[in-house]
Design a protein around this motif. Structure first.
Motif, mmCIF file in Angstrom:
data_model
loop_
_atom_site.group_PDB
_atom_site.id
_atom_site.type_symbol
_atom_site.label_atom_id
_atom_site.label_comp_id
_atom_site.label_asym_id
_atom_site.label_seq_id
_atom_site.Cartn_x
_atom_site.Cartn_y
_atom_site.Cartn_z
ATOM 1 N N CYS A 25 0.458 -0.912 0.020
ATOM 2 C CA CYS A 25 -0.175 -0.036 -0.360
ATOM 3 C C CYS A 25 1.044 0.989 0.444
ATOM 4 O O CYS A 25 0.346 2.198 -0.430
ATOM 5 N N HIS A 26 2.291 1.596 0.494
ATOM 6 C CA HIS A 26 3.166 2.305 0.471
ATOM 7 C C HIS A 26 3.514 2.642 -0.689
ATOM 8 O O HIS A 26 4.720 2.251 -1.202
ATOM 9 N N HIS A 27 2.956 2.517 -1.280
ATOM 10 C CA HIS A 27 3.926 2.738 -3.028
ATOM 11 C C HIS A 27 5.055 3.796 -3.254
ATOM 12 O O HIS A 27 5.851 3.359 -3.518
ATOM 13 N N SER A 28 4.302 4.738 -2.288
ATOM 14 C CA SER A 28 5.931 5.944 -2.187
ATOM 15 C C SER A 28 6.699 5.613 -1.826
ATOM 16 O O SER A 28 8.246 6.252 -2.226
ATOM 17 N N GLN A 29 6.630 5.005 -1.037
ATOM 18 C CA GLN A 29 7.900 4.080 -0.105
ATOM 19 C C GLN A 29 8.466 2.805 -1.097
ATOM 20 O O GLN A 29 9.696 2.323 -1.056
ATOM 21 N N LEU A 30 8.006 1.530 -2.052
ATOM 22 C CA LEU A 30 8.618 0.627 -2.644
ATOM 23 C C LEU A 30 9.701 0.863 -3.267
ATOM 24 O O LEU A 30 9.374 0.862 -4.808
ATOM 25 N N LEU A 31 10.940 0.781 -2.985
ATOM 26 C CA LEU A 31 12.064 1.463 -4.138
ATOM 27 C C LEU A 31 12.554 0.067 -4.190
ATOM 28 O O LEU A 31 11.758 -1.089 -3.505
ATOM 29 N N TRP A 32 14.176 -0.478 -4.753
ATOM 30 C CA TRP A 32 14.146 -1.742 -5.436
ATOM 31 C C TRP A 32 14.569 -2.157 -3.726
ATOM 32 O O TRP A 32 14.011 -3.493 -3.361
ATOM 33 N N PHE A 33 15.277 -1.510 -3.205
ATOM 34 C CA PHE A 33 15.611 -2.466 -1.681
ATOM 35 C C PHE A 33 13.920 -2.884 -1.005
ATOM 36 O O PHE A 33 14.727 -3.370 -0.307
ATOM 37 N N ARG A 34 12.947 -2.305 -0.634
ATOM 38 C CA ARG A 34 12.729 -2.150 0.315
ATOM 39 C C ARG A 34 11.368 -4.033 -0.645
ATOM 40 O O ARG A 34 10.729 -4.647 -0.162
ATOM 41 N N HIS A 35 11.434 -4.206 -1.449
ATOM 42 C CA HIS A 35 11.047 -4.984 -2.673
ATOM 43 C C HIS A 35 12.184 -5.994 -1.882
ATOM 44 O O HIS A 35 11.146 -7.636 -1.648
ATOM 45 N N ILE A 36 13.012 -6.210 -1.769
ATOM 46 C CA ILE A 36 14.303 -6.945 -1.536
ATOM 47 C C ILE A 36 14.105 -7.604 0.397
ATOM 48 O O ILE A 36 13.729 -8.365 0.499
ATOM 49 N N TYR A 37 13.546 -6.024 1.076
ATOM 50 C CA TYR A 37 13.350 -7.081 2.371
ATOM 51 C C TYR A 37 11.781 -7.006 2.612
ATOM 52 O O TYR A 37 12.076 -7.639 3.386
ATOM 53 N N MET A 38 10.825 -7.498 1.621
ATOM 54 C CA MET A 38 8.922 -8.531 1.530
ATOM 55 C C MET A 38 9.851 -9.721 1.028
ATOM 56 O O MET A 38 8.855 -10.152 2.212
ATOM 57 N N LEU A 39 10.820 -9.829 0.949
ATOM 58 C CA LEU A 39 11.106 -10.887 -0.068
ATOM 59 C C LEU A 39 11.707 -12.011 1.229
ATOM 60 O O LEU A 39 11.592 -13.180 1.823
ATOM 61 N N PHE A 40 12.482 -10.890 1.355
ATOM 62 C CA PHE A 40 14.213 -12.466 2.902
ATOM 63 C C PHE A 40 13.967 -11.440 3.707
ATOM 64 O O PHE A 40 14.875 -11.963 5.269
ATOM 65 N N SER A 41 13.073 -10.253 4.182
ATOM 66 C CA SER A 41 13.191 -9.831 6.133
ATOM 67 C C SER A 41 12.638 -11.069 6.986
ATOM 68 O O SER A 41 11.746 -11.436 6.907
ATOM 69 N N ARG A 42 13.482 -11.208 7.924
ATOM 70 C CA ARG A 42 12.678 -11.536 9.197
ATOM 71 C C ARG A 42 11.630 -11.072 9.692
ATOM 72 O O ARG A 42 10.632 -11.850 10.175
ATOM 73 N N TYR A 43 11.469 -9.542 9.456
ATOM 74 C CA TYR A 43 10.559 -9.044 10.387
ATOM 75 C C TYR A 43 9.275 -9.534 9.776
ATOM 76 O O TYR A 43 7.951 -9.540 10.078
#
Length: 180
Positions: free
Chosen positions: A153-171
């Motif tokens: 939902c946070h389109h304006s903040q979905l930079l490349w590294f946040r996509h990596i975060y969503m895939l691999f972050s333990r959080y």
């Protein structure tokens, strides 16, 4: 209000949409827009000012549990660290500590982990289970997908590294917390 890139209004709407997907009604969302609390990852906010806003929100909404960042802010983001400092300030101040007890409000802080653990996703379950903590949340696949939808939902903040975060972050799957 999330105005770091002059996108405050966009980010407010994104926040409300994200909260809605998580079952949080817009009436329970408070966006603080104060000149001394700028959205900037390098700026530490005024502890007393922020603590006042947080306490006011807790009292107004009869909140009994607050979950916030720890002293590392998960990513070192100064604004995140400021939230921890404000709650620690309020929680450690004797009068406010008594008020927190009277309100029945507890504070949990999200554990910041090193970069390796941060990006090993579900593989961090074993480590997290072995280390001391007061609470451990391991999301189901369905809950993880709900968290991803909320993040998207946070389109304006979905930079490349946040996509990596969503895939691999333990959080996105595992969260270990300690009582303040």
């Amino acid at each position: 209000s999330g105005n770091y890139y002059n996108q405050g209004e966009i980010r407010k709407k994104e926040l409300e949409q994200s909260c809605f997907l998580l079952g949080i009604p817009a009436s329970d969302v408070t966006v603080v827009d104060h000149r001394d609390l700028p959205d900037n990852p390098a700026v530490e906010w005024d502890t007393q000012l922020l603590a006042g806003f947080v306490l006011k929100h807790i009292e107004a909404n009869n909140i009994n549990l607050v979950v916030t960042f720890d002293a590392g802010g998960v990513s070192g983001h100064a604004n995140h660290i400021s939230l921890y400092a404000a709650l620690r300030y309020k929680y450690c101040c004797f009068e406010i500590f008594i008020l927190f007890l009277c309100l029945g409000c507890r504070v949990l802080v999200l554990e910041s982990v090193n970069l390796f653990r941060k990006y090993i996703s579900v593989l961090d379950v074993l480590i997290s289970c072995l280390l001391p903590r007061d609470a451990l949340f391991i999301l189901t696949e369905e809950e993880t997908e709900q968290a991803r939808r909320a993040m998207r939902c946070h389109h304006s903040q979905l930079l490349w590294f946040r996509h990596i975060y969503m895939l691999f972050s333990r959080y996105m799957v595992i969260n270990s917390l300690r009582l303040l």
